[in-house]
Design an enzyme around this catalytic site. Sequence first.
Site: not given
Length: 193
Positions: A21, A26, A72, A74, A120
Amino acid sequence: MTGPSTGPALVVGLGNPGSEYERTRHNVGFLVADVLAERVGDRFAVHKKSGADLLQARLDGRQVLIAKPRSYMNLSGRPVAALARFFSVPPTEVIVVHDELDLPFGAVRLKRGGGEGGHNGLRSISSALTTKDYLRTRIGIGRPPGRQDPADFVLKPFAAAERKEVPVIVEQAADAVELLLRVGLEAAQNQLH
């Protein structure tokens, strides 16, 4: 924090852990947190009670905590709320740095509260803090092209043309966070927007 505050502040860069990631849209909040760490000449250490990477610094004599949740996106709320409680930082002194689909690529905006816009990570933080009344440094990533799912778009790396601009945008966002900490929201918005 409309005017400058003197109490502790918590700056949270949002992102997802893991090398897969690292260069995604993000994770732009993590990039800003890394720049802030470089500027204060310190490195992150694991804060076990919160589940976040954390460094403590001083900015003009004010205690500033810079964090990157190890959960994570969320699930960002739990470590953010744990840090705020542990260091007695009220939600009004929490600054969340995050990617924003509803801003054009490269735009940097400051605001307090408001909706989560389908983000989120913000939804998790609002729930854990039991308020939306925290500060946000929003970094525009633009909308996905065509009919691409926004959830897929944010987890993709920046396009080649965008990658060249990302370091400058991240520096600008770090400047915005420092300005917000120094002069408060209203004055920072007047200078930036």
